[in-house]
Design a protein around this motif. Structure first.
Motif, PDB file in Angstrom:
ATOM      1  N   ARG A  86      -6.557  19.089  31.611  1.00  0.00           N
ATOM      2  CA  ARG A  86      -6.517  17.692  32.069  1.00  0.00           C
ATOM      3  C   ARG A  86      -5.456  16.873  31.339  1.00  0.00           C
ATOM      4  O   ARG A  86      -5.735  15.902  30.669  1.00  0.00           O
ATOM      5  N   ASP A 101      -2.709   9.265  34.479  1.00  0.00           N
ATOM      6  CA  ASP A 101      -2.166   8.507  35.595  1.00  0.00           C
ATOM      7  C   ASP A 101      -1.800   7.105  35.090  1.00  0.00           C
ATOM      8  O   ASP A 101      -2.538   6.524  34.292  1.00  0.00           O
ATOM      9  N   SER A 102      -0.666   6.591  35.565  1.00  0.00           N
ATOM     10  CA  SER A 102      -0.204   5.309  35.011  1.00  0.00           C
ATOM     11  C   SER A 102      -1.064   4.135  35.470  1.00  0.00           C
ATOM     12  O   SER A 102      -0.885   3.023  34.986  1.00  0.00           O
ATOM     13  N   GLY A 104      -4.487   4.627  35.517  1.00  0.00           N
ATOM     14  CA  GLY A 104      -5.809   4.971  35.005  1.00  0.00           C
ATOM     15  C   GLY A 104      -6.647   5.792  35.970  1.00  0.00           C
ATOM     16  O   GLY A 104      -7.814   6.039  35.704  1.00  0.00           O
ATOM     17  N   LEU A 105      -6.058   6.211  37.091  1.00  0.00           N
ATOM     18  CA  LEU A 105      -6.831   6.991  38.062  1.00  0.00           C
ATOM     19  C   LEU A 105      -6.909   8.445  37.609  1.00  0.00           C
ATOM     20  O   LEU A 105      -6.229   8.856  36.670  1.00  0.00           O
ATOM     21  N   ARG A 106      -7.724   9.209  38.337  1.00  0.00           N
ATOM     22  CA  ARG A 106      -7.857  10.619  37.984  1.00  0.00           C
ATOM     23  C   ARG A 106      -6.557  11.344  38.339  1.00  0.00           C
ATOM     24  O   ARG A 106      -5.980  11.092  39.392  1.00  0.00           O
ATOM     25  N   ASP A 108      -4.113  13.984  39.776  1.00  0.00           N
ATOM     26  CA  ASP A 108      -4.086  15.051  40.786  1.00  0.00           C
ATOM     27  C   ASP A 108      -3.287  16.215  40.221  1.00  0.00           C
ATOM     28  O   ASP A 108      -2.341  16.008  39.467  1.00  0.00           O
ATOM     29  N   SER A 110      -1.203  17.757  41.928  1.00  0.00           N
ATOM     30  CA  SER A 110       0.170  17.596  42.449  1.00  0.00           C
ATOM     31  C   SER A 110       1.010  16.731  41.517  1.00  0.00           C
ATOM     32  O   SER A 110       2.215  16.948  41.372  1.00  0.00           O
ATOM     33  N   GLN A 111       0.384  15.759  40.851  1.00  0.00           N
ATOM     34  CA  GLN A 111       1.137  14.920  39.910  1.00  0.00           C
ATOM     35  C   GLN A 111       1.641  15.762  38.740  1.00  0.00           C
ATOM     36  O   GLN A 111       2.791  15.624  38.317  1.00  0.00           O
ATOM     37  N   ILE A 113       2.107  18.986  38.710  1.00  0.00           N
ATOM     38  CA  ILE A 113       3.117  19.959  39.159  1.00  0.00           C
ATOM     39  C   ILE A 113       4.471  19.264  39.312  1.00  0.00           C
ATOM     40  O   ILE A 113       5.494  19.756  38.844  1.00  0.00           O
ATOM     41  N   ILE A 114       4.463  18.085  39.933  1.00  0.00           N
ATOM     42  CA  ILE A 114       5.730  17.364  40.156  1.00  0.00           C
ATOM     43  C   ILE A 114       6.389  17.018  38.820  1.00  0.00           C
ATOM     44  O   ILE A 114       7.585  17.215  38.647  1.00  0.00           O
ATOM     45  N   GLY A 150       4.123   9.375  38.685  1.00  0.00           N
ATOM     46  CA  GLY A 150       3.254   8.232  38.382  1.00  0.00           C
ATOM     47  C   GLY A 150       2.341   8.529  37.199  1.00  0.00           C
ATOM     48  O   GLY A 150       1.148   8.229  37.234  1.00  0.00           O
TER      49      GLY A 150
ATOM     50  N   GLY B  78     -11.339   6.565  35.986  1.00  0.00           N
ATOM     51  CA  GLY B  78     -10.539   7.620  36.626  1.00  0.00           C
ATOM     52  C   GLY B  78     -11.379   8.458  37.569  1.00  0.00           C
ATOM     53  O   GLY B  78     -10.963   8.775  38.690  1.00  0.00           O
ATOM     54  N   ARG B 262       5.485   3.555  43.274  1.00  0.00           N
ATOM     55  CA  ARG B 262       4.440   4.438  42.810  1.00  0.00           C
ATOM     56  C   ARG B 262       3.582   4.959  43.972  1.00  0.00           C
ATOM     57  O   ARG B 262       3.264   6.134  44.051  1.00  0.00           O
ATOM     58  N   VAL B 273       5.058  19.292  46.629  1.00  0.00           N
ATOM     59  CA  VAL B 273       4.563  20.469  45.904  1.00  0.00           C
ATOM     60  C   VAL B 273       4.369  21.637  46.873  1.00  0.00           C
ATOM     61  O   VAL B 273       4.745  22.776  46.598  1.00  0.00           O
TER      62      VAL B 273
END
Lengths: 253, 329
Positions: A86, A101-102, A104-106, A108, A110-111, A113-114, A150, B78, B262, B273
């Motif tokens: 995490r 996450d910028s 404060g979200l969970r 992903d 994909s984030q 990986i990117i 992000g 989150g 964003r 991806v």
């Protein structure tokens, strides 16, 4: 909503609750990156050592597998560890950093990986020069991969359960004996000063002896000037004990 | 208002500990499905911790209690605000539906990547046709510097034997190199697409120069037989990398969108991806084919077989990208 002040990212939730995330410095991030390079190199070397008995069977395929293992570990190490832990690679874990996450979200997958796939752009022209420059001038300290994904890298603070036992012991509080004066004190002291007093008590063991004496002397002097207590209640009380008694009155109504 | 801190901690501690336990469980097993009753309790504990944090607002910024509550609230927030579903990764579904659907959803970027490569091809062909010496500049590979006739003669006389005992390693090097090129084409999308455009155009220039050189010398059959078996997947894979890079550039620039950067990046990230992962898969296949198949030429392997194989790959890839997963989007 996110705002930035100093090296702190402040996030306000739609419910109006605010929490703060301390951002990691580029230097710490670079150290974590160096650690990860060492660790990933070690992992790749260990795997190839493990496969070494295959070399006599086919030198060609052994060389191919070795090259692919180094490539795959190099490419996937950060992605996989950040997904599994995490937002932490072993290097980040050692240096107490985490990708979040910028907003404060969970996070992903994909984030994560990117942000790792964009390392070639950050690495231009050599060893993260572009990414480093961008993160220095970017207000959240983000490299290009972080901007695209992000994400931000924060410092993980130790979050032990708060303990007030060391501050409010079971000692006799001579000030509390004078109820009307204690009530006046509660009335006169602002929440901000009360919180400063509590902070001073919580951190008293980290202060230099001289600074500790001066700080509690000043605080005690101020409280005494606001609400004077009878001399029998304060005699033989050291400044620090006086402040502790005041705090107990303020925070244990 | 100054709160009674001891009572505040005493009253809050059981709730905070429950929330922390639930968070630890969620974090250790992100796939777990929380029952409705537990979700309601989680939400209520989050609200309680958030309210407690709000009550700590007037306090000095670095108190242990505030740090502790901030940590709890940020983690719970989150989990509460998660936007994407947490379905398990299903490889077959990803291959049969997710990848082709993502490709089609973003097909405009792919078409632009194709156009840029074709423009590069035209430039490369034009450069070599107008100035023979341009070949030395445009083509960075030593084995392409000689005349096509010399190359064909060498290959047909059995140069492929040079690779005996080295094919595995050769395939590995090709895979690494091509995957790196594709990822770079994608990553350079962060230069507002300029880097991606340069990579695509330059690839086109090399391709156009080689194609013109061989076709104008009358070796088009050799050219197609040599390039098609691996090029049928390698070139589309690099175009997919370019497609991903152009998607990043588009999200950065934000033409025609009211969302902030964003939000735009977040919306496009899963497709990027997916597409770049598809490109990597294609390149693994291309590396194997180039090493074990493309290096054999007539008379060992008839050109018709090689061209037929390459055409078959191209048709299958086109059908897959155009039709797979329709109706399941």
């Amino acid at each position: 909503m996110t705002t930035y002040e100093g090296s702190i990212l402040t996030i306000q939730t739609p419910e109006g609750v605010t929490f703060r995330l301390p951002l990691a410095s580029p230097v710490t991030r670079m150290l974590a990156c160096c650690l990860d390079l060492l660790i990933s190199g070690g992992i790749a070397a260990m795997i190839t050592q493990f496969l070494a008995p295959l070399a006599p069977i086919s030198k060609d395929y052994y060389a191919a597998i070795t090259a692919l293992i180094y490539f795959a570990v190099n490419l996937l190490y950060s992605m996989v560890t950040e997904i599994v832990w995490r937002g932490q690679t072993p290097g980040k874990r050692i240096l107490k950093l985490r990708v979040v996450d910028s907003q404060g979200l969970r996070l992903d997958a994909s984030q994560l990986i990117i942000r790792n796939l964009l390392r070639p752009a950050d690495m231009l022209p050599v060893f993260y020069l572009l990414g480093g420059m961008v993160s220095i001038y970017q207000r959240f300290g983000q490299r290009l991969g972080d901007i695209a994904a992000g994400t931000v890298v924060i410092r993980v603070l130790d979050h032990k359960q708060p303990s007030l036992e060391n501050v409010f012991g079971a000692k006799f509080n001579s000030l509390a004996e004078h109820g009307h004066l204690a009530a006046r004190l509660r009335q006169k002291v602002t929440p901000h000063l009360a919180s400063l007093t509590l902070e001073a008590l919580l951190r008293r063991d980290t202060l230099e002896p001289q600074a500790r004496l001066e700080l509690f002397g000043e605080l005690a002097g101020y409280f005494k000037s606001q609400v004077p207590f009878p001399s029998e209640a304060v005699e033989q009380l050291a400044d620090e004990q006086y402040v502790r008694n005041v705090a107990e009155i303020l925070f244990r109504s | 208002m100054i709160i009674d801190l001891a009572r505040f901690v005493q009253a809050g501690r059981p709730h905070w500990e429950s929330l922390e336990q639930m968070l630890t469980r969620l974090e250790n097993d992100p796939q777990q499905q929380m029952p409705v009753a537990e979700s309601i309790r989680f939400h209520s504990l989050y609200q309680r911790a958030a309210a407690d944090l709000a009550r700590m607002e007037p306090f000095a910024s670095d108190s242990d209690l505030r740090t502790y509550l901030e940590n709890l609230v940020s983690r719970a927030y989150g989990e509460m605000q998660e936007r994407t579903s947490r379905g398990r990764f299903r490889p077959w579904h990803w291959l049969a539906v997710t990848l082709p659907v993502a490709f089609r959803r973003r097909v405009t970027a792919f078409q632009l990547a194709v156009l840029l490569t074709l423009a590069g091809c035209a430039f490369g062909a034009l450069a070599v046709s107008m100035d023979k010496e341009a070949k030395a500049v445009v083509l960075p590979f030593s084995h392409l510097q000689g005349t096509p006739a010399e190359r064909v003669s060498q290959e047909e006389s059995g140069r492929s034997k040079d690779l005996e005992g080295k094919k595995g390693n050769f395939a590995a090097q090709l895979m690494q190199n091509n995957i790196r090129v594709s990822i770079t084409a994608m990553a350079l999308g962060m230069t507002y697409g300029i880097g991606t455009i340069i990579v695509l155009f330059y690839n086109g220039v090399v391709l156009g120069a080689v194609a013109y050189d061989y076709i104008s010398s009358g070796f088009s059959t050799f050219l197609f037989a040599w390039l098609l078996p691996h090029g049928a997947t390698e070139i589309p894979a690099i175009l997919l990398g370019g497609q991903a890079g152009l998607l990043i550039a588009h999200a950065l620039i934000g033409w025609g969108s009211r969302d902030n950067r964003r939000e735009r990046m977040r919306a496009v990230a899963p497709d990027i991806v997916t597409i770049i992962s598809g490109a990597a898969l294609l390149l693994v296949w291309a590396g194997i084919v180039e090493s074990f198949f493309s290096q054999y030429h007539a008379p060992v392997l008839p050109y018709s077989v090689k061209i037929g194989f390459g055409m078959l790959e191209l048709i299958l890839l086109t059908l897959y990208l155009a039709f797979a997963g329709r109706g399941q989007e």
